[in-house]
Every structure is written in C-alpha cells, then in structure tokens.
Design a protein around this motif. Structure first.
Motif, PDB file in Angstrom:
ATOM      1  N   VAL A   1       0.832  -1.209   0.000  1.00  0.00           N
ATOM      2  CA  VAL A   1       0.000   0.000   0.000  1.00  0.00           C
ATOM      3  C   VAL A   1       0.864   1.255   0.000  1.00  0.00           C
ATOM      4  O   VAL A   1       0.584   2.231  -0.702  1.00  0.00           O
ATOM      5  CB  VAL A   1      -0.938  -0.014   1.224  1.00  0.00           C
ATOM      6  N   ILE A   2       1.938   1.242   0.781  1.00  0.00           N
ATOM      7  CA  ILE A   2       2.772   2.436   0.953  1.00  0.00           C
ATOM      8  C   ILE A   2       3.546   2.775  -0.319  1.00  0.00           C
ATOM      9  O   ILE A   2       3.602   3.936  -0.743  1.00  0.00           O
ATOM     10  CB  ILE A   2       3.745   2.244   2.134  1.00  0.00           C
ATOM     11  N   ILE A   3       4.156   1.772  -0.946  1.00  0.00           N
ATOM     12  CA  ILE A   3       5.064   2.027  -2.066  1.00  0.00           C
ATOM     13  C   ILE A   3       4.378   2.730  -3.249  1.00  0.00           C
ATOM     14  O   ILE A   3       4.916   3.721  -3.778  1.00  0.00           O
ATOM     15  CB  ILE A   3       5.760   0.719  -2.504  1.00  0.00           C
ATOM     16  N   PRO A   4       3.192   2.304  -3.710  1.00  0.00           N
ATOM     17  CA  PRO A   4       2.552   3.032  -4.813  1.00  0.00           C
ATOM     18  C   PRO A   4       2.240   4.483  -4.465  1.00  0.00           C
ATOM     19  O   PRO A   4       2.331   5.365  -5.335  1.00  0.00           O
ATOM     20  CB  PRO A   4       1.256   2.242  -5.060  1.00  0.00           C
ATOM     21  N   LEU A   5       1.890   4.742  -3.200  1.00  0.00           N
ATOM     22  CA  LEU A   5       1.576   6.112  -2.779  1.00  0.00           C
ATOM     23  C   LEU A   5       2.818   7.004  -2.798  1.00  0.00           C
ATOM     24  O   LEU A   5       2.706   8.222  -2.956  1.00  0.00           O
ATOM     25  CB  LEU A   5       0.975   6.096  -1.368  1.00  0.00           C
TER      26      LEU A   5
ATOM     27  N   ALA B   1       0.292   7.017 -12.632  1.00  0.00           N
ATOM     28  CA  ALA B   1      -0.492   5.954 -12.002  1.00  0.00           C
ATOM     29  C   ALA B   1      -0.043   4.585 -12.498  1.00  0.00           C
ATOM     30  O   ALA B   1       0.016   3.615 -11.737  1.00  0.00           O
ATOM     31  CB  ALA B   1      -1.974   6.158 -12.292  1.00  0.00           C
ATOM     32  N   SER B   2       0.309   4.508 -13.779  1.00  0.00           N
ATOM     33  CA  SER B   2       0.784   3.252 -14.348  1.00  0.00           C
ATOM     34  C   SER B   2       2.083   2.806 -13.687  1.00  0.00           C
ATOM     35  O   SER B   2       2.227   1.646 -13.280  1.00  0.00           O
ATOM     36  CB  SER B   2       0.999   3.419 -15.855  1.00  0.00           C
ATOM     37  N   LEU B   3       3.050   3.724 -13.550  1.00  0.00           N
ATOM     38  CA  LEU B   3       4.313   3.355 -12.916  1.00  0.00           C
ATOM     39  C   LEU B   3       4.145   3.066 -11.429  1.00  0.00           C
ATOM     40  O   LEU B   3       4.861   2.227 -10.874  1.00  0.00           O
ATOM     41  CB  LEU B   3       5.364   4.450 -13.127  1.00  0.00           C
TER      42      LEU B   3
ATOM     43  N   LEU C   1      -1.349  -7.364  -5.582  1.00  0.00           N
ATOM     44  CA  LEU C   1      -2.756  -6.973  -5.696  1.00  0.00           C
ATOM     45  C   LEU C   1      -3.044  -5.552  -5.214  1.00  0.00           C
ATOM     46  O   LEU C   1      -3.703  -4.783  -5.926  1.00  0.00           O
ATOM     47  CB  LEU C   1      -3.639  -7.980  -4.963  1.00  0.00           C
ATOM     48  N   PRO C   2      -2.594  -5.127  -4.006  1.00  0.00           N
ATOM     49  CA  PRO C   2      -2.909  -3.761  -3.557  1.00  0.00           C
ATOM     50  C   PRO C   2      -2.340  -2.689  -4.480  1.00  0.00           C
ATOM     51  O   PRO C   2      -2.965  -1.652  -4.701  1.00  0.00           O
ATOM     52  CB  PRO C   2      -2.271  -3.681  -2.165  1.00  0.00           C
ATOM     53  N   ALA C   3      -1.147  -2.937  -5.018  1.00  0.00           N
ATOM     54  CA  ALA C   3      -0.492  -1.935  -5.858  1.00  0.00           C
ATOM     55  C   ALA C   3      -1.279  -1.659  -7.131  1.00  0.00           C
ATOM     56  O   ALA C   3      -1.436  -0.507  -7.548  1.00  0.00           O
ATOM     57  CB  ALA C   3       0.926  -2.391  -6.196  1.00  0.00           C
ATOM     58  N   ILE C   4      -1.765  -2.711  -7.777  1.00  0.00           N
ATOM     59  CA  ILE C   4      -2.527  -2.533  -9.013  1.00  0.00           C
ATOM     60  C   ILE C   4      -3.808  -1.755  -8.748  1.00  0.00           C
ATOM     61  O   ILE C   4      -4.154  -0.813  -9.478  1.00  0.00           O
ATOM     62  CB  ILE C   4      -2.833  -3.898  -9.652  1.00  0.00           C
ATOM     63  N   MET C   5      -4.513  -2.117  -7.687  1.00  0.00           N
ATOM     64  CA  MET C   5      -5.756  -1.428  -7.371  1.00  0.00           C
ATOM     65  C   MET C   5      -5.502   0.025  -6.984  1.00  0.00           C
ATOM     66  O   MET C   5      -6.258   0.923  -7.374  1.00  0.00           O
ATOM     67  CB  MET C   5      -6.488  -2.154  -6.239  1.00  0.00           C
ATOM     68  N   LEU C   6      -4.442   0.292  -6.229  1.00  0.00           N
ATOM     69  CA  LEU C   6      -4.124   1.665  -5.835  1.00  0.00           C
ATOM     70  C   LEU C   6      -3.744   2.518  -7.039  1.00  0.00           C
ATOM     71  O   LEU C   6      -4.077   3.701  -7.105  1.00  0.00           O
ATOM     72  CB  LEU C   6      -2.988   1.673  -4.811  1.00  0.00           C
ATOM     73  N   GLY C   7      -3.020   1.926  -7.996  1.00  0.00           N
ATOM     74  CA  GLY C   7      -2.675   2.661  -9.203  1.00  0.00           C
ATOM     75  C   GLY C   7      -3.917   3.152  -9.935  1.00  0.00           C
ATOM     76  O   GLY C   7      -3.970   4.298 -10.396  1.00  0.00           O
ATOM     77  N   LEU C   8      -4.923   2.315 -10.003  1.00  0.00           N
ATOM     78  CA  LEU C   8      -6.169   2.696 -10.663  1.00  0.00           C
ATOM     79  C   LEU C   8      -6.926   3.749  -9.858  1.00  0.00           C
ATOM     80  O   LEU C   8      -7.498   4.687 -10.427  1.00  0.00           O
ATOM     81  CB  LEU C   8      -7.045   1.466 -10.868  1.00  0.00           C
TER      82      LEU C   8
ATOM     83  N   ASP D   1      -5.129   5.585 -21.492  1.00  0.00           N
ATOM     84  CA  ASP D   1      -4.241   6.711 -21.790  1.00  0.00           C
ATOM     85  C   ASP D   1      -2.794   6.453 -21.397  1.00  0.00           C
ATOM     86  O   ASP D   1      -1.900   7.210 -21.785  1.00  0.00           O
ATOM     87  CB  ASP D   1      -4.733   7.970 -21.054  1.00  0.00           C
ATOM     88  N   ALA D   2      -2.546   5.424 -20.612  1.00  0.00           N
ATOM     89  CA  ALA D   2      -1.187   5.147 -20.136  1.00  0.00           C
ATOM     90  C   ALA D   2      -0.338   4.544 -21.251  1.00  0.00           C
ATOM     91  O   ALA D   2      -0.818   3.734 -22.054  1.00  0.00           O
ATOM     92  CB  ALA D   2      -1.229   4.213 -18.938  1.00  0.00           C
ATOM     93  N   ASN D   3       0.924   4.931 -21.283  1.00  0.00           N
ATOM     94  CA  ASN D   3       1.884   4.397 -22.253  1.00  0.00           C
ATOM     95  C   ASN D   3       2.542   3.159 -21.634  1.00  0.00           C
ATOM     96  O   ASN D   3       3.496   3.271 -20.867  1.00  0.00           O
ATOM     97  CB  ASN D   3       2.931   5.462 -22.584  1.00  0.00           C
ATOM     98  N   ILE D   4       2.025   1.984 -21.976  1.00  0.00           N
ATOM     99  CA  ILE D   4       2.542   0.749 -21.391  1.00  0.00           C
ATOM    100  C   ILE D   4       3.989   0.510 -21.813  1.00  0.00           C
ATOM    101  O   ILE D   4       4.788  -0.037 -21.053  1.00  0.00           O
ATOM    102  CB  ILE D   4       1.656  -0.448 -21.801  1.00  0.00           C
ATOM    103  N   GLY D   5       4.335   0.935 -23.023  1.00  0.00           N
ATOM    104  CA  GLY D   5       5.715   0.769 -23.476  1.00  0.00           C
ATOM    105  C   GLY D   5       6.710   1.483 -22.576  1.00  0.00           C
ATOM    106  O   GLY D   5       7.811   0.993 -22.332  1.00  0.00           O
ATOM    107  N   LEU D   6       6.304   2.658 -22.061  1.00  0.00           N
ATOM    108  CA  LEU D   6       7.169   3.413 -21.154  1.00  0.00           C
ATOM    109  C   LEU D   6       7.383   2.642 -19.856  1.00  0.00           C
ATOM    110  O   LEU D   6       8.507   2.570 -19.344  1.00  0.00           O
ATOM    111  CB  LEU D   6       6.516   4.768 -20.858  1.00  0.00           C
TER     112      LEU D   6
END
Length: 319
Positions: free
Chosen positions: A68-72, A90-92, A131-138, A284-289
């Motif tokens: 939870v902490i790291i994505p924030l 948000a993607s990164l 799992l938490p990281a993906i949901m937090l990114g969104l 809108d996110a650039n997945i290649g980046l």
C-alpha cells in the motif's frame, strides 16, 4: 562469480544486442512461466507445512502494508520529478508497487545458493504485494484525473471485473494453488510429484532468464535521450525501495533469506500482471514506457547487481 542462472540472462542480453536469431517459441515460454509459478508455489507451501502461527499473520500484514505504501510514494515522485502524465504516473505506481516474479525466482535461487534461511511464506509475498499496488494505481488515476478535468469531459474508468481479473490471472492461481497443495501434502507425502518440479527449478529458471534477456535487449532498443529522467528513476528506485523491504524485515525479525527476498521484491517492478491490468483500465497510459523502465532497466539491475547488494545491506543492517 555470479550465480550460474544469472549468466543465462546475460547470454540472452548479448544475443539480443548482436541481433542473433536465437529465440524461444512463445508456447515454450508460456510453459516455462507456468512451471516457474507452480514450482515457486509448491516450494513455499511445503516450507509452510505444519508451521502456521499468529506471528505469521503479523508478518503477512506487514508485507501487505508495503504494497500500500510504495505506490503512494511512487506516484508523486514520477509525476513531479520524472514529469510524467497522471495516467503514466499511475501506471508506474502500479508497476513499481507490484512485483516481479522473475526477480523473486532469482532471489530465491540466490538465497539457496548462499544457504540463507528462508521462510516458506515468502511465496505469499508475491500475491500480497501485487494486488494492492494494481488497485491503488487505478484509484490514484481516477482521483487525480478527475481533479484535472471536469466530470463531464473525463472518460469514466472501467474498473468492473478488475478484481476478478487480477485475482484469477494464471500467475496468482498457480502461486496460491501451489502453496495450498504444498502446504497440504508437505515435502514427503507429495514428493513423487513435487520432486519433479523442485529438482528442475534451477533449470527452468535458467531458460526463463534466457528469454528475459532477449526481451530486455529488445526493450532497451527504444531508449532515447528524452528518457533520461526515466532512466535515472528506474536505476535508483530499486535501491531506495529495497530499503523499505529491509526495514520491514528488520522490524519483523525475519531471517536473512526472507529479508533478501523481501528487499528484492520491493525493489522490483511488475512486467506481467500490472501491464495487463493497466492496459485494460487506463487506456491513456503508455505501457511501453512502463515496460522500458521495469523490464528494460530495473529487472536487469536487480538480477545483475541488486540482489547481492541487498544481501550486503542486510548484513550491514544487522551488524
């Protein structure tokens, strides 16, 4: 000398750089990745056999807190310092908050080669951090994109079914299923089947890393001078993020092998689960980046330099 499985990654990178016709068929790569996930799950489950306790629940809760902490932390860093858009930030955040199963496998092989004590629950770290990281990114994307544009002009984010897709992807199913099977049967009762996987673990990992080396070399070809900020981030983030894992490991009193694996996971970035989820939910996110940073830069850094470095940092931390 680095671990022999790491040299297979180097071989793949060299073959990609010189544009060799060496390649691993997609069907073979899919089989390798499936075997790797299942074997990791089985090894973790067998180590957990007969060792469940309250302290284990505390440990897993601490690991989840890191997810939870790291994505924030990542989101404002890449948005204001690397100067990426809200969608790419948000993607990164999702990619770097999540973890790399390939890095985990290399770290596990490293701890075995150096006879470091490792708890079987480290396999669960993969799921708890991913799992938490993906949901937090969104959630971060939804919150800040709505602040930037009015609700009448912003496109709604499609999050329906995301939990289902995230929880039921093949990596999670194989990891969790492998843990349950290994935990139920232990190292003795299921040895006639599990032995086939565990004894072949290093061979499977070597071929997997060969393919990862080829992919990393191909990804690096898209590097441009304009990516300088992203390059700096992708090479410094692992060292900084590993400190979160080492700090949590020290607080939880983990053994050396578990600490090195937790540090390697927090230092890693997803290049399998996160891209699939982000591509569907944040168009809108650039997945290649994100792939350039996670697979082209952070993954090679961790495999070649990072994991032994985190071991040394742990040795320094515990005196």
């Amino acid at each position: 000398m680095p671990d022999i499985v790491v040299m297979f990654f180097v071989l793949g990178v060299v073959a990609g750089v010189v544009r060799s016709d060496l390649s691993i068929p997609k069907a073979a790569y899919d089989i390798l990745s499936l075997l790797l996930m299942l074997t990791i799950g089985l090894k973790g489950g067998m180590a957990l056999h007969g060792s469940l306790s309250i302290s284990l629940l505390v440990e897993l809760a601490g690991v989840t807190l890191l997810g939870v902490i790291i994505p924030l932390i990542i989101f404002p860093v890449v948005h204001y310092l690397v100067r990426l858009s809200i969608a790419d930030s948000a993607s990164l955040a999702a990619h770097y908050g999540s973890v790399s199963a390939g890095t985990f496998a290399v770290a596990l092989a490293y701890t075995e080669a150096h006879s470091l004590i490792t708890g079987g629950q480290v396999t669960l770290y993969l799921v708890l951090l991913e799992l938490p990281a993906i949901m937090l990114g969104l959630l971060l994307y939804r919150r800040f994109s709505r602040q930037k544009a009015s609700d009448t002009t912003s496109e709604p984010i499609k999050t329906s079914g995301l939990w289902h897709e995230t929880l039921t992807n093949r990596g999670v199913i194989l990891l969790v299923g492998g843990v349950l099977i290994g935990w139920l049967y232990g190292p003795d009762a299921g040895e006639s089947v599990t032995g086939l996987y565990t004894k072949a673990f290093h061979g499977i990992l070597a071929l997997f890393l060969l393919e990862m080396g080829l992919v990393a070399a191909e990804t690096l070809r898209s590097l441009r001078w304009g990516h300088s900020r992203l390059i700096i981030f992708a090479l410094t983030a692992p060292i900084v993020l590993s400190c979160f894992g080492l700090g949590m490991a020290y607080w939880l009193g983990l053994p050396a092998g578990s600490a090195v694996i937790l540090a390697s996971l927090t230092a890693s970035a997803s290049y399998i689960a996160a891209p699939v989820a982000i591509r569907a939910a944040i168009p809108d996110a650039n997945i290649g980046l994100a792939m350039l940073a996670s697979l082209g830069l952070t993954f090679p850094f961790n495999v070649l330099i990072g994991i032994p470095l985190y071991h040394q940092l742990w040795a320094w931390l515990v005196g």
